[in-house]
Design an enzyme around this catalytic site. Structure first.
Site, PDB file in Angstrom:
ATOM      1  N   ARG A 179       0.795  -1.235   0.000  1.00 47.66           N
ATOM      2  CA  ARG A 179       0.000   0.000   0.000  1.00 47.66           C
ATOM      3  C   ARG A 179       0.833   1.293   0.000  1.00 47.66           C
ATOM      4  O   ARG A 179       0.387   2.321   0.494  1.00 47.66           O
ATOM      5  CB  ARG A 179      -0.957   0.030   1.201  1.00 47.66           C
ATOM      6  CG  ARG A 179      -2.067  -1.004   1.151  1.00 47.66           C
ATOM      7  CD  ARG A 179      -2.992  -0.796  -0.039  1.00 47.66           C
ATOM      8  NE  ARG A 179      -4.183  -1.615   0.062  1.00 47.66           N
ATOM      9  CZ  ARG A 179      -4.293  -2.856  -0.432  1.00 47.66           C
ATOM     10  NH1 ARG A 179      -3.285  -3.411  -1.068  1.00 47.66           N
ATOM     11  NH2 ARG A 179      -5.422  -3.526  -0.318  1.00 47.66           N
ATOM     12  N   CYS A 228     -11.268  -0.183   2.344  1.00 45.07           N
ATOM     13  CA  CYS A 228     -10.706  -0.503   3.659  1.00 45.07           C
ATOM     14  C   CYS A 228     -10.133   0.766   4.280  1.00 45.07           C
ATOM     15  O   CYS A 228      -9.398   1.509   3.633  1.00 45.07           O
ATOM     16  CB  CYS A 228      -9.614  -1.564   3.532  1.00 45.07           C
ATOM     17  SG  CYS A 228     -10.274  -3.213   3.288  1.00 45.07           S
ATOM     18  N   GLU A 300      -5.387   3.718   6.106  1.00 42.85           N
ATOM     19  CA  GLU A 300      -4.990   3.507   4.708  1.00 42.85           C
ATOM     20  C   GLU A 300      -5.549   4.603   3.812  1.00 42.85           C
ATOM     21  O   GLU A 300      -4.917   5.009   2.842  1.00 42.85           O
ATOM     22  CB  GLU A 300      -5.506   2.142   4.223  1.00 42.85           C
ATOM     23  CG  GLU A 300      -5.079   1.821   2.812  1.00 42.85           C
ATOM     24  CD  GLU A 300      -5.952   0.781   2.135  1.00 42.85           C
ATOM     25  OE1 GLU A 300      -6.917   1.173   1.460  1.00 42.85           O
ATOM     26  OE2 GLU A 300      -5.672  -0.410   2.285  1.00 42.85           O
TER      27      GLU A 300
HETATM   28  N1  EPU Z   1     -12.580 -11.093   8.403  1.00 48.17           N
HETATM   29  C1  EPU Z   1     -13.356 -11.253   9.512  1.00 48.17           C
HETATM   30  N2  EPU Z   1     -14.284 -10.307   9.812  1.00 48.17           N
HETATM   31  C2  EPU Z   1     -14.451  -9.173   9.054  1.00 48.17           C
HETATM   32  C3  EPU Z   1     -13.634  -8.990   7.929  1.00 48.17           C
HETATM   33  C4  EPU Z   1     -12.701  -9.976   7.614  1.00 48.17           C
HETATM   34  O1  EPU Z   1     -13.226 -12.247  10.235  1.00 48.17           O
HETATM   35  O2  EPU Z   1     -15.299  -8.348   9.402  1.00 48.17           O
HETATM   36  C5  EPU Z   1     -11.615 -12.141   8.060  1.00 48.17           C
HETATM   37  C6  EPU Z   1     -11.976 -12.865   6.765  1.00 48.17           C
HETATM   38  O3  EPU Z   1     -12.892 -13.894   6.983  1.00 48.17           O
HETATM   39  C7  EPU Z   1     -10.630 -13.354   6.291  1.00 48.17           C
HETATM   40  C8  EPU Z   1      -9.658 -12.283   6.786  1.00 48.17           C
HETATM   41  O4  EPU Z   1     -10.337 -11.559   7.814  1.00 48.17           O
HETATM   42  O5  EPU Z   1     -10.310 -14.565   6.921  1.00 48.17           O
HETATM   43  C9  EPU Z   1      -9.195 -11.315   5.694  1.00 48.17           C
HETATM   44  O6  EPU Z   1     -10.340 -10.662   5.140  1.00 48.17           O
HETATM   45  P1  EPU Z   1     -10.436 -10.330   3.587  1.00 48.17           P
HETATM   46  O7  EPU Z   1     -10.241 -11.570   2.774  1.00 48.17           O
HETATM   47  O8  EPU Z   1     -11.669  -9.534   3.380  1.00 48.17           O
HETATM   48  O9  EPU Z   1      -9.159  -9.475   3.293  1.00 48.17           O
HETATM   49  P2  EPU Z   1      -8.660  -8.135   3.977  1.00 48.17           P
HETATM   50  O10 EPU Z   1      -7.252  -8.358   4.393  1.00 48.17           O
HETATM   51  O11 EPU Z   1      -9.629  -7.634   4.986  1.00 48.17           O
HETATM   52  C10 EPU Z   1      -7.631  -7.160   1.788  1.00 48.17           C
HETATM   53  C11 EPU Z   1      -7.503  -5.737   1.297  1.00 48.17           C
HETATM   54  C12 EPU Z   1      -8.730  -5.346   0.517  1.00 48.17           C
HETATM   55  C13 EPU Z   1      -8.949  -6.323  -0.626  1.00 48.17           C
HETATM   56  C14 EPU Z   1      -9.110  -7.720  -0.027  1.00 48.17           C
HETATM   57  C15 EPU Z   1      -9.327  -8.796  -1.072  1.00 48.17           C
HETATM   58  C16 EPU Z   1      -6.249  -4.443   2.950  1.00 48.17           C
HETATM   59  C17 EPU Z   1      -6.338  -3.446   4.061  1.00 48.17           C
HETATM   60  N3  EPU Z   1      -7.413  -4.836   2.433  1.00 48.17           N
HETATM   61  O12 EPU Z   1      -8.697  -7.134   2.725  1.00 48.17           O
HETATM   62  O13 EPU Z   1      -8.477  -4.053  -0.031  1.00 48.17           O
HETATM   63  O14 EPU Z   1     -10.109  -5.964  -1.362  1.00 48.17           O
HETATM   64  O15 EPU Z   1      -7.902  -8.043   0.704  1.00 48.17           O
HETATM   65  O16 EPU Z   1      -8.230  -8.874  -1.913  1.00 48.17           O
HETATM   66  O17 EPU Z   1      -5.143  -4.813   2.564  1.00 48.17           O
HETATM   67  C18 EPU Z   1      -8.772  -1.691   0.145  1.00 48.17           C
HETATM   68  O18 EPU Z   1      -7.560  -1.588   0.022  1.00 48.17           O
HETATM   69  O19 EPU Z   1      -9.517  -0.695   0.221  1.00 48.17           O
HETATM   70  C19 EPU Z   1      -9.365  -3.024   0.211  1.00 48.17           C
HETATM   71  C20 EPU Z   1     -10.651  -3.193   0.474  1.00 48.17           C
END
Ligand code: EPU
Length: 319
Positions: A179, A228, A300
């Site tokens: 990022r 995010c 972010e």
């Molecule tokens: N999870 C929870 N509860 C929640 C949200 C997530 O338990 O309320 C768990 C999910 O079940 C999963 C883990 O946390 O096991 C990770 O969640 P997710 O797959 O949604 O990925 P993330 O790390 O939260 C990242 C990026 C997103 C991107 C997604 C998918 C960051 C901060 N976020 O989210 O990017 O869309 O992967 O590739 O790196 C953004 O940058 O604005 C963004 C949304």
């Protein structure tokens, strides 16, 4: 709130610049996916000749407004959007078995993905579902959990802060990371080149569709948000999961709410939230994560004219 009558920016752009580039008074809430933000003067930059004059004015660069929280009083600086001259994409030649794709910073990332998927060129499909212009995506090194845009780029065209002349920088010279493009704040991206290997378009389309479906299933895409809010503090500790475990999902302040679908999204469901409502939720999340788990969550999203304590260490915050 409607935009107030045109208020000429100070210093006033010269007649030459205004004859080549459109200036309008806008409400930034209309230009951000969060649907929050007060008034500003917006200039569409159509002509590279005007970059030096423009860069000497106090200004801010606006892309798709998808990762941005703007204060309710708006901003006094000129807000600049890159116009049609930067909304370009050309494919070819093929060098060392890879097709060189040159794309301008105003080009929509979704359009780039659609073009490269159809052309059978691999890489950008891994960013499917990320709302951004190419320039905005480069600046924050936007990505998904599997890839970043700068993984597929060979060089970028930028104007560094304090300079007025565009220059190309090789990807190897960018200290990019999760990022961040690694360049100083205030850098302007004008475009980039990607070198992409051939792949079956059906395979690329399947990946893009899968990523978009996964996003739609786990993120509140139907509600206004800035994506995010926080960076993941560690790869094994996603911010959304942490906020979920802290029991904060569904917390509401004013018109803003921590999404019940994904904990790392603050939504503006009734389009009535103020920036201050979002800021208050950010403070609640950051102080709770610090007190309960000793984790410093870092924002972010880019913030314009928002309280500076949003970026302070959470030990110094009061919710
Ligand atoms: N999870 C929870 N509860 C929640 C949200 C997530 O338990 O309320 C768990 C999910 O079940 C999963 C883990 O946390 O096991 C990770 O969640 P997710 O797959 O949604 O990925 P993330 O790390 O939260 C990242 C990026 C997103 C991107 C997604 C998918 C960051 C901060 N976020 O989210 O990017 O869309 O992967 O590739 O790196 C953004 O940058 O604005 C963004 C949304």
């Amino acid at each position: 709130m409607t935009p107030s009558a045109a208020r000429l920016p100070s210093p006033m752009p010269t007649p030459d610049l205004l004859s080549r580039n459109r200036l309008e008074r806008v409400r930034l809430a209309d230009l951000t996916t969060m649907r929050i933000g007060g008034p500003a003067d917006l200039l569409w930059l159509e002509d590279r000749r005007d970059l030096p004059e423009l860069l000497e004015q106090p200004h801010r660069w606006l892309g798709k407004g998808a990762n941005l929280l703007v204060g309710d009083d708006g901003v006094p600086e000129l807000v600049v959007k890159l116009g049609a001259a930067f909304d370009t994409c050309t494919m070819g030649p093929v060098t060392d078995g890879k097709t060189v794709v040159r794309v301008g910073a105003a080009f929509d990332l979704a359009k780039l993905i659609s073009l490269t998927v159809k052309a059978g060129l691999a890489g950008p499909e891994g960013l499917a579902g990320v709302p951004a212009t190419v320039g905005g995506a480069l600046r924050m090194n936007a990505g998904t959990s599997t890839t970043w845009i700068l993984n597929h780029v060979t060089r970028v065209e930028v104007v560094m802060p304090g300079t007025t002349t565009p220059q190309w920088i090789e990807r190897a010279d960018l200290p990019a990371a999760y990022r961040t493009c690694g360049l100083p704040a205030g850098v302007l991206f004008l475009g980039c080149e990607l070198a992409l290997a051939a792949e079956d378009p059906a395979v690329l389309q399947a990946t893009a569709t899968r990523l978009k479906q996964a996003k739609a299933a786990s993120q509140p895409l139907a509600q206004p948000s800035a994506g995010c809010v926080f960076k993941n503090p560690r790869p094994d500790l996603p911010a959304g999961k942490l906020i979920d475990e802290l029991g904060l999902k569904g917390t509401r302040i004013g018109g803003a709410e921590i999404s019940t679908i994904h904990g790392n999204f603050i939504i503006n469901p009734g389009r009535s939230a103020f920036a201050g409502d979002v800021a208050a939720l950010v403070r609640v999340i950051r102080t709770t994560a610090w007190k309960e788990r000793g984790v410093e969550l870092k924002i972010e999203v880019e913030t314009w004219a928002c309280p500076s304590d949003l970026h302070a260490h959470p030990k110094d915050l009061t919710p």
